[in-house]
Design an enzyme around this catalytic site. Structure first.
Site, PDB file in Angstrom:
ATOM      1  N   LYS A 273     146.168  23.953   7.252  1.00  0.00           N
ATOM      2  CA  LYS A 273     145.926  25.399   7.346  1.00  0.00           C
ATOM      3  C   LYS A 273     147.121  26.138   6.750  1.00  0.00           C
ATOM      4  O   LYS A 273     148.243  25.638   6.797  1.00  0.00           O
ATOM      5  CB  LYS A 273     145.821  25.813   8.832  1.00  0.00           C
ATOM      6  N   GLU A 345     137.655  19.499  12.595  1.00  0.00           N
ATOM      7  CA  GLU A 345     137.920  18.340  13.451  1.00  0.00           C
ATOM      8  C   GLU A 345     137.259  18.436  14.819  1.00  0.00           C
ATOM      9  O   GLU A 345     136.960  17.417  15.436  1.00  0.00           O
ATOM     10  CB  GLU A 345     139.437  18.141  13.612  1.00  0.00           C
ATOM     11  N   ARG A 347     134.310  19.281  15.732  1.00  0.00           N
ATOM     12  CA  ARG A 347     132.977  18.673  15.770  1.00  0.00           C
ATOM     13  C   ARG A 347     133.062  17.138  15.803  1.00  0.00           C
ATOM     14  O   ARG A 347     132.166  16.483  16.328  1.00  0.00           O
ATOM     15  CB  ARG A 347     132.144  19.178  14.579  1.00  0.00           C
TER      16      ARG A 347
HETATM   17  N1  BES Z   1     139.980  25.550  15.371  1.00  0.00           N
HETATM   18  C1  BES Z   1     139.387  25.971  14.178  1.00  0.00           C
HETATM   19  C2  BES Z   1     138.494  27.199  14.343  1.00  0.00           C
HETATM   20  C3  BES Z   1     139.185  28.482  14.711  1.00  0.00           C
HETATM   21  C4  BES Z   1     139.670  29.320  13.714  1.00  0.00           C
HETATM   22  C5  BES Z   1     139.302  28.868  16.017  1.00  0.00           C
HETATM   23  C6  BES Z   1     140.284  30.509  14.056  1.00  0.00           C
HETATM   24  C7  BES Z   1     139.911  30.069  16.367  1.00  0.00           C
HETATM   25  C8  BES Z   1     140.402  30.887  15.379  1.00  0.00           C
HETATM   26  C9  BES Z   1     138.506  24.857  13.593  1.00  0.00           C
HETATM   27  O1  BES Z   1     138.919  23.561  13.854  1.00  0.00           O
HETATM   28  C10 BES Z   1     138.491  25.022  12.114  1.00  0.00           C
HETATM   29  O2  BES Z   1     139.531  25.001  11.528  1.00  0.00           O
HETATM   30  N2  BES Z   1     137.323  25.209  11.569  1.00  0.00           N
HETATM   31  C11 BES Z   1     137.166  25.411  10.167  1.00  0.00           C
HETATM   32  C12 BES Z   1     135.891  24.737   9.743  1.00  0.00           C
HETATM   33  C13 BES Z   1     135.708  24.650   8.261  1.00  0.00           C
HETATM   34  C14 BES Z   1     136.761  23.796   7.627  1.00  0.00           C
HETATM   35  C15 BES Z   1     134.328  24.100   7.996  1.00  0.00           C
HETATM   36  C16 BES Z   1     137.104  26.902   9.891  1.00  0.00           C
HETATM   37  O3  BES Z   1     136.559  27.645  10.708  1.00  0.00           O
HETATM   38  O4  BES Z   1     137.637  27.325   8.877  1.00  0.00           O
HETATM   39 ZN    ZN Z   2     140.039  23.311  15.596  1.00  0.00          ZN
HETATM   40 ZN    ZN Z   3     140.379  22.857  12.432  1.00  0.00          ZN
END
Ligand code: BES
Ligand code: ZN
Ligand code: ZN
Length: 492
Positions: A273, A345, A347
């Site tokens: 990220k 991750e 999921r």
């Molecule tokens: N933990 C994050 C989702 C999240 C983002 C929660 C911001 C709270 C605030 C999750 O694991 C994630 O990074 N999801 C990705 C999925 C994508 C790569 C398909 C996302 O939402 O960008």
């Molecule tokens: Zn996450």
């Molecule tokens: Zn994530």
């Protein structure tokens, strides 16, 4: 803070502050209040008639009494229109009154509560007042070197005119259990990732009495084939775990299972990220925090419903041993998964957990997860999204949420998009196309659900807040704890 209700029986009352609520722009027309006003030289009633105070709900005025009555301060607080008053507004009001009085270092408060049984149940009201007071006063200070705020009031006595104090006090006791649970979830979620790695969460879960808790460590996870959990945890110094917490009463008609995402830090893994996106990722275990909290509340409330709480927990880190985009693993239920983005991750760990839980055939299964940033795009920060295979279950959860001001909105589990998560080389892949990310996430989870009524609640938005919201201070919220407990209690 000790909260207690009593009925008004012309006893002499004293304290540091007296709270007088107003309904429909009027004070409680009672000898007790009229007497106070008289002794204060009719200051209060004059303000109401001459200055037309108050104009709207939430408006309040503080009077210094100059020793004319046995209280130092009187706080007149407008609750607005009696017909429109809700439990949620009373929670907010209870918090606001405490906030005003706390600044004055007030210790002993007496608060009149002039509501009738027409619109409010005494027990529910006791719980609501307790929730507003305790949840609004929440602070997370283990990492502060100095105490910054004034101490909380020591005692608040609620003076009832129509409602039964015994039932109100019972509500306070239930409210306390709920608040302790919400605050536990907030504490866990606010804790820095270094201090709440997966094994630590498991230890905390194990300490809760009245439950049969089992922790599956790495060697067992390997034997069981929980490769989703293992894959996500593989890049971290901290090994992943899977935790099962069972509450089994002597008699129960229903089994409710709850599952929470427990990523103790989500760096994104090798699909790293950006720095801003990582700032709040210690909060990516709020589903697991909620699960621990809900199980604690259930163990204390002891309903005649069997409740099984589960959380898979891992730290998602990039390293030489980390899961790589393009890797394929075989999940607990035999499905092969191609991982194209290691940041999707949640999921992966939930897939194994959901399949395990479905094998044990609960009547319903509710999962809570900070699963997708897309849910924030779709619904904003205040709303959670709910998706699932059972309309009634989803509606029941939405209704329970409404009672506590926890907003949950249904999104479609659109099977038309299922093709998006088909993989070329494996059964499924962990990301879909660019749009409908929350639906894709839920469709991925659906692959692990078998013959079970299921609702998935994406709490990416409301699990934490950047600004104070009513009786919820900045930081982690414990959103869903009270809602799920209410749902469980309704299954008795
Ligand atoms: N933990 C994050 C989702 C999240 C983002 C929660 C911001 C709270 C605030 C999750 O694991 C994630 O990074 N999801 C990705 C999925 C994508 C790569 C398909 C996302 O939402 O960008
Ligand atoms: Zn996450
Ligand atoms: Zn994530």
């Amino acid at each position: 803070m000790q909260l207690i209700a009593t009925s008004y029986q012309s006893q002499t009352l004293s304290g540091d502050a007296l709270v007088l609520p107003m309904l429909d722009g009027k004070l409680w027309n009672h000898d007790f209040v009229n007497n106070i006003d008289q002794k204060m030289g009719k200051l209060i009633s004059q303000l109401i008639t001459k200055a037309k105070f108050p104009h709207k709900k939430g408006e309040n005025k503080l009077f210094v009494t100059h020793d004319k009555i046995p209280f130092d301060y009187v706080l007149v607080y407008s609750l607005g229109d009696a017909k429109k008053l809700t439990y949620e507004q009373l929670r907010i009001a209870a918090n606001q009154c405490i906030k005003v009085l706390r600044r004055l270092n007030v210790s002993k408060i007496v608060s009149a509560l002039t509501l009738t049984a027409d619109n409010f149940q005494a027990q529910e009201l006791g719980s609501a007042i307790c929730e507003g007071s305790l949840l609004g006063s929440y602070e997370f200070h283990p990492y502060k070197s100095k105490q910054e705020r004034k101490p909380l009031p020591k005692q608040i006595t609620y003076l009832l005119n129509k409602l039964a104090p015994a039932a109100f006090n019972k509500g306070i006791s239930k409210g306390k259990i709920l608040c302790e649970a919400v605050c536990l979830s907030r504490d866990l979620c606010n804790t820095p990732a270094d201090d709440k790695y997966p094994k630590k969460l498991a230890e905390i879960a194990k300490k809760i009495k009245g439950l049969r808790t089992r922790v599956f460590h790495e060697t067992e996870l390997k034997k069981m084939g929980m490769n989703g959990i293992l894959s996500v945890g593989r890049g971290s110094q901290h090994a992943p775990v899977f935790v099962e917490m069972i509450y089994k009463p002597k008699k129960s008609k229903k089994v409710v299972a709850i599952v929470g995402k427990g990523v103790t830090f989500d760096s994104g893994g090798l699909s790293l990220k950006p720095p801003k996106g990582m700032e709040d990722m210690k909060e990516d275990m709020s589903g697991a925090g909620n699960t621990i909290a809900i199980m604690q509340a259930i163990a204390a409330l002891k309903p005649n419903v069997e409740v099984r709480g589960y959380f898979p927990s891992a730290e998602n880190m990039p390293s030489g041993t980390a899961l790589k985009p393009g890797d394929v693993y075989k999940a607990y239920n035999g499905t092969t998964v191609e991982v194209l983005n290691t940041d999707a991750e949640g999921r992966l760990i939930l897939g194994d957990a959901l399949a395990y839980v479905c094998e044990r055939k609960p009547d319903v299964l509710i999962d809570m997860a900070t699963l997708t940033g897309a849910c924030l795009v779709a619904l904003g920060e205040l709303y959670a999204g709910v998706l699932g295979n059972d309309k009634k279950l989803m509606q029941d959860i939405i209704n329970c949420g409404e009672h506590y001001g926890e907003k949950i909105w249904e999104l479609p589990l659109a099977e038309e998009y299922e093709d998006e998560i088909k993989s070329t080389i494996a059964d499924i892949k962990n990301v879909g196309g660019s749009y409908g990310g929350t639906i894709n996430g839920a469709l991925f989870l659906k692959q692990f659900i078998k013959n079970t009524k299921w609702a998935h609640v994406d709490i990416a938005g409301p699990s934490a807040t950047k600004k104070e919201l009513g009786y919820c201070p900045k930081g982690c919220t414990g959103f869903m704890v009270r809602t799920v407990v209410k749902y469980i209690l309704e299954q008795e």
